[in-house]
Design a protein around this motif. Structure first.
Motif, PDB file in Angstrom:
ATOM      1  N   ALA A   1       0.820  -1.209   0.000  1.00  0.00           N
ATOM      2  CA  ALA A   1       0.000   0.000   0.000  1.00  0.00           C
ATOM      3  C   ALA A   1       0.854   1.259   0.000  1.00  0.00           C
ATOM      4  O   ALA A   1       0.575   2.222  -0.728  1.00  0.00           O
ATOM      5  CB  ALA A   1      -0.943  -0.014   1.202  1.00  0.00           C
TER       6      ALA A   1
ATOM      7  N   LEU B   1       2.382   2.029  -3.414  1.00  0.00           N
ATOM      8  CA  LEU B   1       1.442   2.516  -4.431  1.00  0.00           C
ATOM      9  C   LEU B   1       0.880   3.894  -4.099  1.00  0.00           C
ATOM     10  O   LEU B   1      -0.054   4.351  -4.757  1.00  0.00           O
ATOM     11  CB  LEU B   1       0.284   1.519  -4.599  1.00  0.00           C
TER      12      LEU B   1
ATOM     13  N   VAL C   1      -5.629   2.936  -0.914  1.00  0.00           N
ATOM     14  CA  VAL C   1      -4.733   3.228  -2.029  1.00  0.00           C
ATOM     15  C   VAL C   1      -5.450   4.175  -2.980  1.00  0.00           C
ATOM     16  O   VAL C   1      -6.687   4.268  -2.964  1.00  0.00           O
ATOM     17  CB  VAL C   1      -4.323   1.932  -2.769  1.00  0.00           C
TER      18      VAL C   1
ATOM     19  N   ALA D   1      -3.169  -2.747  -6.771  1.00  0.00           N
ATOM     20  CA  ALA D   1      -3.002  -3.123  -5.360  1.00  0.00           C
ATOM     21  C   ALA D   1      -3.678  -4.452  -5.068  1.00  0.00           C
ATOM     22  O   ALA D   1      -3.106  -5.323  -4.387  1.00  0.00           O
ATOM     23  CB  ALA D   1      -3.581  -2.025  -4.467  1.00  0.00           C
TER      24      ALA D   1
END
Length: 305
Positions: free
Chosen positions: A107, A110, A134, A142
């Motif tokens: 997480a 990203l 995210v 993700a």
């Protein structure tokens, strides 16, 4: 006399011919006017009607373009929709705590962050529950990376809630309240008495409170649409050891013998309890039978001297 009549008739014929020519010349102009009116009506019908209540232009539900799939035209969903995306993933791994740490790292990589994480248990009974968010444009990536973590995915579901209409309505109400605020600000210099000033100030404060509430709702929806939430439930993989087949284990035999002995003692105890409770019944029956036999035996006369 006749000559003058002929001259008058000739003049009348010329006048009639001239009037007919002028009428035929004006006819195309009228036709052209009707055509222009029709074109104007067509153009006005093509112009979309303004939004009600001064609302900004609404976001289209579908794109006007079409694609063809197996020869069948299908509508393409417009990417301008406001969607709240959430996902729930349940999986089993050898080390749930390590898997939760990897999910948090994914997480963060990203552009997201962690909302909550719970790690419980010890040893082979560890489990974890983690919630991350995210960016919505990285939601699919993700979810794909989280499913590729070491372990077995049990369930996975994705939910999308469309809030485009709600977002557009809040924007329209915010614009209307801001316009109302400007009108009250323009009325301030025109107030002639203290009472009028106080009334305008109270109305302006009420409108500003509503503006702040609408702006807060818009910010909340915008935040939830810009970031998507993923919740992962991670359980341990429990392995049950099995003894090798064909190998003799004295401990297993001893355990079976102890179990059989305990079963025998339990059976003997149960039998003793049954005899203790119901043992007097056959004794009474034997006593009654013995008494009956004595009553039936004939008496022997005593011998005489």
């Amino acid at each position: 006399m006749r000559r003058s009549l002929r001259v008058l008739a000739l003049l009348a014929f010329i006048l009639v011919l001239a009037a007919a020519c002028s009428g035929s010349t004006a006819s195309p102009t009228a036709t052209q006017q009707f055509s222009n009116i029709g074109n104007n009506l067509g153009d006005s019908a093509a112009v979309p009607a303004p939004a009600k209540g001064g609302a900004p232009g609404s976001i289209p539900a579908y794109d006007a373009s079409t694609t063809t799939q197996n020869g069948i035209p299908t509508l393409v969903t417009s990417p301008n929709r406001n969607l709240i995306l959430t996902a729930n993933v349940s999986m089993k791994t050898q080390d749930p705590w390590a898997t939760a740490d990897k999910a948090r790292a994914i997480a963060s990589g990203l552009g997201g962050d962690i909302l909550a994480m719970s790690q419980t248990g010890q040893g082979e009974n560890r489990s974890a529950l983690i919630t991350v968010r995210v960016p919505s444009d990285r939601f699919d990536e993700a979810l794909r990376q989280l499913k590729l973590l070491d372990g077995e995915v049990l369930t996975s579901n994705v939910d999308a809630k469309d809030v485009t209409d709600q977002f557009t309505d809040l924007q329209a109400r915010l614009v209307a309240k801001q316009a109302e605020e400007q009108r009250y600000l323009q009325l301030f210099p025109q107030a002639k008495t203290v009472d009028e000033t106080l009334k305008i100030d109270a109305a302006l404060g009420n409108v500003r409170t509503q503006i702040e509430q609408l702006q807060g709702q818009l910010n909340l929806i915008k935040n939830r649409t810009e970031f998507s939430t993923i919740t992962m439930s991670i359980a341990p993989i429990v392995t049950v050891p099995t003894p090798p087949s064909g190998a003799w284990d004295p401990s297993v035999t001893f355990a079976k013998a102890i179990a059989a002995l305990s079963v025998f003692f339990r059976f003997a105890a149960d039998l003793a309890i049954w005899v203790l409770v119901f043992g007097w019944i056959p004794l009474i029956a034997l006593a009654l039978a013995f008494a009956a036999m004595r009553m039936r035996r004939p008496s022997v006369p005593a011998p005489t001297a």
